[in-house]
Design an enzyme around this catalytic site. Structure first.
Site, PDB file in Angstrom:
ATOM      1  N   HIS A 158      37.455  45.698  45.860  1.00  0.00           N
ATOM      2  CA  HIS A 158      38.079  44.969  44.743  1.00  0.00           C
ATOM      3  C   HIS A 158      37.983  45.776  43.452  1.00  0.00           C
ATOM      4  O   HIS A 158      36.902  45.910  42.870  1.00  0.00           O
ATOM      5  CB  HIS A 158      37.416  43.599  44.547  1.00  0.00           C
ATOM      6  CG  HIS A 158      38.173  42.733  43.591  1.00  0.00           C
ATOM      7  ND1 HIS A 158      38.815  41.572  43.981  1.00  0.00           N
ATOM      8  CD2 HIS A 158      38.433  42.860  42.271  1.00  0.00           C
ATOM      9  CE1 HIS A 158      39.424  41.024  42.930  1.00  0.00           C
ATOM     10  NE2 HIS A 158      39.197  41.802  41.865  1.00  0.00           N
ATOM     11  N   HIS A 174      40.443  47.319  39.767  1.00  0.00           N
ATOM     12  CA  HIS A 174      41.672  47.298  38.947  1.00  0.00           C
ATOM     13  C   HIS A 174      41.876  48.688  38.357  1.00  0.00           C
ATOM     14  O   HIS A 174      41.412  48.980  37.252  1.00  0.00           O
ATOM     15  CB  HIS A 174      41.560  46.248  37.838  1.00  0.00           C
ATOM     16  CG  HIS A 174      41.520  44.854  38.369  1.00  0.00           C
ATOM     17  ND1 HIS A 174      42.642  44.069  38.489  1.00  0.00           N
ATOM     18  CD2 HIS A 174      40.500  44.127  38.868  1.00  0.00           C
ATOM     19  CE1 HIS A 174      42.304  42.901  39.032  1.00  0.00           C
ATOM     20  NE2 HIS A 174      41.011  42.919  39.270  1.00  0.00           N
ATOM     21  N   GLN A 199      49.103  39.110  37.705  1.00  0.00           N
ATOM     22  CA  GLN A 199      48.007  38.803  36.774  1.00  0.00           C
ATOM     23  C   GLN A 199      48.272  37.553  35.913  1.00  0.00           C
ATOM     24  O   GLN A 199      47.377  36.771  35.642  1.00  0.00           O
ATOM     25  CB  GLN A 199      47.772  40.020  35.872  1.00  0.00           C
ATOM     26  CG  GLN A 199      46.838  39.803  34.686  1.00  0.00           C
ATOM     27  CD  GLN A 199      45.372  39.829  35.076  1.00  0.00           C
ATOM     28  OE1 GLN A 199      44.806  40.871  35.325  1.00  0.00           O
ATOM     29  NE2 GLN A 199      44.751  38.655  35.139  1.00  0.00           N
ATOM     30  N   HIS A 246      42.633  36.790  44.069  1.00  0.00           N
ATOM     31  CA  HIS A 246      41.650  36.312  43.102  1.00  0.00           C
ATOM     32  C   HIS A 246      41.651  34.803  43.269  1.00  0.00           C
ATOM     33  O   HIS A 246      42.697  34.171  43.098  1.00  0.00           O
ATOM     34  CB  HIS A 246      42.080  36.652  41.681  1.00  0.00           C
ATOM     35  CG  HIS A 246      41.893  38.084  41.309  1.00  0.00           C
ATOM     36  ND1 HIS A 246      42.611  39.099  41.879  1.00  0.00           N
ATOM     37  CD2 HIS A 246      41.061  38.666  40.398  1.00  0.00           C
ATOM     38  CE1 HIS A 246      42.221  40.258  41.343  1.00  0.00           C
ATOM     39  NE2 HIS A 246      41.284  40.030  40.448  1.00  0.00           N
ATOM     40  N   GLU A 281      38.252  31.955  40.247  1.00  0.00           N
ATOM     41  CA  GLU A 281      37.374  32.711  39.345  1.00  0.00           C
ATOM     42  C   GLU A 281      37.200  31.888  38.068  1.00  0.00           C
ATOM     43  O   GLU A 281      37.797  32.159  37.028  1.00  0.00           O
ATOM     44  CB  GLU A 281      37.954  34.094  39.020  1.00  0.00           C
ATOM     45  CG  GLU A 281      36.937  34.983  38.290  1.00  0.00           C
ATOM     46  CD  GLU A 281      37.506  36.329  37.860  1.00  0.00           C
ATOM     47  OE1 GLU A 281      38.688  36.595  38.109  1.00  0.00           O
ATOM     48  OE2 GLU A 281      36.735  37.119  37.258  1.00  0.00           O
ATOM     49  N   ASP A 309      35.221  45.653  40.879  1.00  0.00           N
ATOM     50  CA  ASP A 309      36.165  44.927  40.011  1.00  0.00           C
ATOM     51  C   ASP A 309      36.596  45.722  38.779  1.00  0.00           C
ATOM     52  O   ASP A 309      37.769  46.026  38.617  1.00  0.00           O
ATOM     53  CB  ASP A 309      35.588  43.557  39.603  1.00  0.00           C
ATOM     54  CG  ASP A 309      36.665  42.561  39.179  1.00  0.00           C
ATOM     55  OD1 ASP A 309      37.853  42.928  39.202  1.00  0.00           O
ATOM     56  OD2 ASP A 309      36.314  41.422  38.824  1.00  0.00           O
ATOM     57  N   TRP A 328      37.649  43.752  30.601  1.00  0.00           N
ATOM     58  CA  TRP A 328      36.716  42.735  31.071  1.00  0.00           C
ATOM     59  C   TRP A 328      35.269  43.213  31.124  1.00  0.00           C
ATOM     60  O   TRP A 328      34.356  42.414  31.236  1.00  0.00           O
ATOM     61  CB  TRP A 328      37.144  42.246  32.469  1.00  0.00           C
ATOM     62  CG  TRP A 328      38.478  41.576  32.450  1.00  0.00           C
ATOM     63  CD1 TRP A 328      38.700  40.239  32.209  1.00  0.00           C
ATOM     64  CD2 TRP A 328      39.769  42.172  32.659  1.00  0.00           C
ATOM     65  NE1 TRP A 328      40.055  39.993  32.254  1.00  0.00           N
ATOM     66  CE2 TRP A 328      40.738  41.141  32.529  1.00  0.00           C
ATOM     67  CE3 TRP A 328      40.200  43.461  32.943  1.00  0.00           C
ATOM     68  CZ2 TRP A 328      42.101  41.380  32.674  1.00  0.00           C
ATOM     69  CZ3 TRP A 328      41.558  43.691  33.089  1.00  0.00           C
ATOM     70  CH2 TRP A 328      42.497  42.656  32.948  1.00  0.00           C
TER      71      TRP A 328
HETATM   72 ZN   LIG Z   1      39.746  41.389  39.895  1.00  0.00          ZN
END
Ligand SMILES: [Zn+2]
Length: 426
Positions: A57, A59, A152, A210, A213, A309, A315
């Site tokens: 996982h 990005h 997203q 996802h 979350e 991630d 993030w």
């Molecule tokens: Zn993610």
């Protein structure tokens, strides 16, 4: 018999000591002692040799963008998504590619040789999709990249996400993604899970969503994901990422949910570094940890991996592409500190993640792809404790990264200290 490369004397994760004979991109022999010629021999006596790390996982379109155009002040998922929305119009094909390739170098140096990365499909230009398709091709000789079409801003919530996600799949993106908890209503989220799973089933693709979350204990999209996996015959091909709401769910409901996930053959990927940082931001005290119920999922027979991630993006302000950092945080947050549990956490960032990605050629066995990592540690638990140097990384039969062992003795209070190799036990 001649080999191209022999990796000599390494200690395997299960404690075996053996030589590995490699020809071309394949492991040809694993034996206690290989007496044969080879073009190259590396002696790794006393060091841990493992199949490569795998990240299920990530990005890669956002990585290494930290601070552009600003940092995430609240630290929440929602501000991160907003911030990414500010950055998106500023992206260029070259910049996305450059950041992604830089990250791939970081990954290789850490022995991380397979990555499943989401790529945002909420952009009419599909610029990041094109850039990461390029990157997938460029790194293919030494790193396996799997791309997930990830709407997203919401498959239904964003007006063109549906068509752009389908376009991305037509362009060759590998896996179907989604974000049901970000749709406008619970009902829209549920509907998005159904349609995205149907798209995957029609195309014979895997699903990685996802899912839930959020700290909202009523976010139950995992239930629908498990239902659709079973209804559409997608057992073993569907993964639920995050599932953080499960942390806060009612225990009775979870006792019903776990067997449903197990029956449906759905795997689960928490992302410990990100979950511990992002969840519980609206709590006072006690403050929830927010990571999903890893020991309970494992006990129910569900396949669980750990994902990275984010690294230096809207993030998360840290990260080094080290899956041992991920497992280290995971075992703390899940309180998996028995020797068997710690060993399992090592497997979760290697063999379990490989199974989630469906990597059939993976593993230290004759006939499999010759990819491995040599760590400056004696065993998997020591590797978790030290997160040590990767002394050598072999990908598809070729040495792709080497690092000299740091054996320097420290001087403490005027005397040569007994500390060496970052506190190795031997
Ligand atoms: Zn993610």
């Amino acid at each position: 018999m001649n080999f191209d490369l022999i990796v000599k004397g390494g200690t395997f994760a299960d404690g075996r000591v053996a030589d590995i004979g490699i020809r071309g991109d394949r492991i040809i022999a694993i034996e206690p002692r290989i007496e044969a010629d080879a073009r190259e021999v590396i002696d790794v006596t006393g060091d841990l040799v493992s199949p490569p790390f795998v990240d299920p996982h990530f990005h890669m379109d956002a990585t290494l963008s930290y601070g552009t155009p600003r940092i995430n002040a609240s630290g929440t998922l929602l501000e991160g998504i907003g911030l990414w929305g500010e950055l998106k119009p500023l992206l260029t094909h070259e910049a996305v590619k450059e950041r992604a390739l830089a990250y791939c170098d970081w990954a290789v140096s850490m022995g991380l040789l397979a990555i499943r990365t989401h790529v945002d499909t909420c952009d009419d230009r599909l610029l990041a999709v094109e850039a990461l398709l390029d990157v997938r091709k460029t790194v293919a000789p030494y790193l396996d990249l799997q791309l997930v079409a990830f709407p997203q801003d919401g498959f239904y919530r964003d007006p063109t996400a549906r068509q752009n996600t389908i376009r991305a799949l037509d362009m060759g993106v590998d896996v179907v993604g989604g974000i049901p908890h970000f749709e406008r209503t619970m009902a829209d989220g549920t509907r998005s899970v159904t349609e995205l799973c149907e798209i995957a089933a029609e195309r014979g693709l895997m699903v990685d969503m996802h899912c839930d979350e959020t700290d909202d204990p009523m976010s139950r999209h995992i239930e629908q994901l498990a239902y659709e996996a079973q209804r559409l015959g997608l057992q073993g091909k569907v993964n639920g990422s995050h599932l953080t709401s499960m942390h806060s769910m009612d225990n009775y409901y979870v006792s019903k949910l776990l067997p449903l996930i197990a029956e449906a053959g759905v795997s689960v990927v928490p992302n410990p570094l990100i979950n511990i940082v992002i969840q519980g931001r609206h709590d006072t005290y006690p403050k929830r940890r927010g990571m999903t119920r890893v020991p309970e999922l494992l006990k129910a027979g569900i396949r669980v991996g750990f994902g990275q991630d984010c690294v230096l993006d809207p993030w998360y302000p840290l990260g080094t592409a080290d899956m041992l950092d991920v497992a280290f945080m995971g075992l703390h947050v899940a309180q998996m500190t028995s020797p068997a549990d710690m060993r399992r956490c090592f497997d979760m960032v290697t063999t379990e993640n490989a199974a989630i990605l469906g990597l059939e050629d993976y593993g230290l066995e004759a006939g499999k792809m010759a990819s491995l990592v040599v760590l400056d540690a004696g065993n998997p638990i020591e590797a978790l404790r030290l997160r040590p140097d990767r002394l050598a990384v072999v990908s598809k039969g070729k040495i792709v990264s080497r690092q000299a062992r740091n054996d320097a003795r420290l001087v403490i209070d005027g005397r040569p200290a007994s500390v060496r190799r970052r506190h190795r036990a031997d």
